[in-house]
Design a protein around this motif. Structure first.
Motif, PDB file in Angstrom:
ATOM      1  N   THR A  48      43.904  16.579  41.540  1.00 56.71           N
ATOM      2  CA  THR A  48      43.188  16.439  40.259  1.00 56.71           C
ATOM      3  C   THR A  48      43.092  17.786  39.553  1.00 56.71           C
ATOM      4  OG1 THR A  48      41.959  14.495  40.968  1.00 56.71           O
ATOM      5  CG2 THR A  48      40.924  15.839  39.262  1.00 56.71           C
ATOM      6  N   GLN A  89      41.044  10.304  36.954  1.00 53.63           N
ATOM      7  CA  GLN A  89      40.814   9.572  38.201  1.00 53.63           C
ATOM      8  C   GLN A  89      39.614   8.627  38.050  1.00 53.63           C
ATOM      9  OE1 GLN A  89      40.489  12.233  41.530  1.00 53.63           O
ATOM     10  NE2 GLN A  89      40.911  10.608  43.008  1.00 53.63           N
ATOM     11  N   ASP A 169      46.167  10.121  37.037  1.00 52.95           N
ATOM     12  CA  ASP A 169      45.523  10.639  38.242  1.00 52.95           C
ATOM     13  C   ASP A 169      44.968   9.479  39.053  1.00 52.95           C
ATOM     14  OD1 ASP A 169      44.296  12.004  40.250  1.00 52.95           O
ATOM     15  OD2 ASP A 169      43.038  13.254  38.955  1.00 52.95           O
TER      16      ASP A 169
HETATM   17 MG    MG Z   1      41.671  13.723  42.757  1.00 54.70          MG
END
Ligand code: MG
Ligand code: TTP
Length: 242
Positions: A48, A89, A169
Motif C-alpha cells: 500500500t 484498499q 490496491d
Molecule cells: Mg495494503
C-alpha cells in the motif's frame, strides 16, 4: 500516438514521517501502458505504501517516481489526479447517490459512461436491482453497501475517469473467485491502452500479469511472470501454498 502512462520507480526509498526505519528500500521497476504489473507480498510488506507514492500521498525520501519520464514531484496535483486513478484498499463512498459517487473524478461524465463503468466493474446488476438506480442513496462511508459492492463501485468510479494509470490496491479480495475473474477479464478489455498496477493477496488474481513483483519487508525480493516465479522464488511459492 504513443501510449501514455509509463510508470517508473528509480531506486526509491521511503520512510513514514517520524519513523526511524524505511518501509521501502531500493525499489526500481517500470510499468508500461497496455501491460499489467502485479505486486504481491505478505501483510506489512509495503504494498500500500508503494502504490501511495505515485499519487503523492507521500513523497519519497530518495530516488524518483516518474510518470512518462517526469518526476511526479514536478507535476500539478490536478494533472496527477486526472491521469492516475487509485482504488484504495479501503475504498470510501460518500453520503449521496451512486451517481454522485461515480462522478467524483469526472463531473461531466455521461450516464452511458457511468453504466459502462458499472458493467465492467460487475456492479450493473446491483445498481439496477432497485428502481432508484443511479439515484440510490449511499450512506456515509458506504455502510449500507457490502464490502464487495463498495469495492466494485470504487472500481467503477476509477473507470469513469479513463486515466492513463490504474492502481488497484487489493481491490478484488472481497469478491468471490468467479466474480474476480469476470471483472478482471472485462477490465482488461476496457484498459487496453492504460498501465494497470494490481496489488493482490490471491495468486489467482495476478497469475496472468505481465510482470509480478514479490515484495518482502520493503524490498523487491523476486520478479518475473507467474511461471518464472513458481520456478525461482521460494517467497512466491510460499504465497501460492498459503
Ligand atoms: Mg495494503
Ligand atoms: P503497508 O504498506 O500498509 O503494507 P501492505 O500494504 O503490504 O500490507 P497489507 O497486505 O496488510 O495491506 O505497510 C508497510 C509498513 O508501513 C507497515 O510496517 C506499517 C507501516 N505503515 C505506517 O507506518 N503508516 C501508514 O500509514 C501505513 C499505510 C503503513
Amino acid at each position: 500516438a504513443e501510449k501514455k502512462g509509463r510508470v517508473e520507480f528509480r531506486d526509491v526509498t521511503f520512510k513514514y514521517p517520524g519513523a526511524e526505519a524505511p518501509v521501502l528500500s531500493n525499489i526500481s521497476f517500470t510499468a508500461e501502458p497496455g501491460k499489467t504489473l502485479a505486486i504481491i507480498g505478505s501483510t506489512g510488506a509495503g504494498k500500500t505504501t508503494l502504490v501511495s507514492l505515485l499519487p503523492r500521498l507521500y513523497d519519497v525520501a530518495s530516488g524518483d517516481v516518474l510518470l512518462d519520464g517526469v518526476p511526479v514531484t514536478k507535476m500539478d496535483a490536478s494533472e496527477i489526479t486526472s491521469r492516475v486513478s487509485a482504488v484504495p484498499q479501503k475504498p470510501y463512498l460518500f453520503s449521496g447517490t451512486i451517481e454522485h459517487n461515480l462522478r467524483f473524478g469526472k463531473p461531466d461524465a455521461t450516464d452511458d459512461e457511468l453504466w459502462d463503468a458499472l458493467e465492467t466493474a460487475q456492479a450493473k446488476g446491483f445498481v439496477e436491482e432497485k428502481s432508484s438506480g443511479l439515484n440510490r442513496r449511499i450512506a456515509q462511508g458506504g455502510t449500507n453497501v457490502s464490502g464487495g459492492q463498495r469495492q466494485r463501485l470504487s472500481i467503477a468510479r476509477a473507470l469513469v475517469t479513463k486515466p492513463n494509470v490504474y492502481l488497484f490496491d487489493d481491490s478484488f479480495s472481497a469478491l468471490d473467485v468467479a466474480t474476480d475473474a469476470r471483472l478482471r477479464k472485462a477490465l482488461k478489455a476496457k484498459t487496453r491502452d492504460a498501465t494497470v498496477i494490481i496489488v493482490a493477496q490471491r495468486v489467482s488474481t495476478i497469475a496472468d500479469a505481465d510482470e509480478i513483483l514479490v515484495l518482502d519487508n520493503g524490498r523487491i525480493v523476486d520478479r518475473g511472470t507467474h511461471d518464472e516465479l513458481l520456478e525461482t522464488s521460494p517467497t512466491y511459492q510460499e504465497i501460492v501454498e498459503s
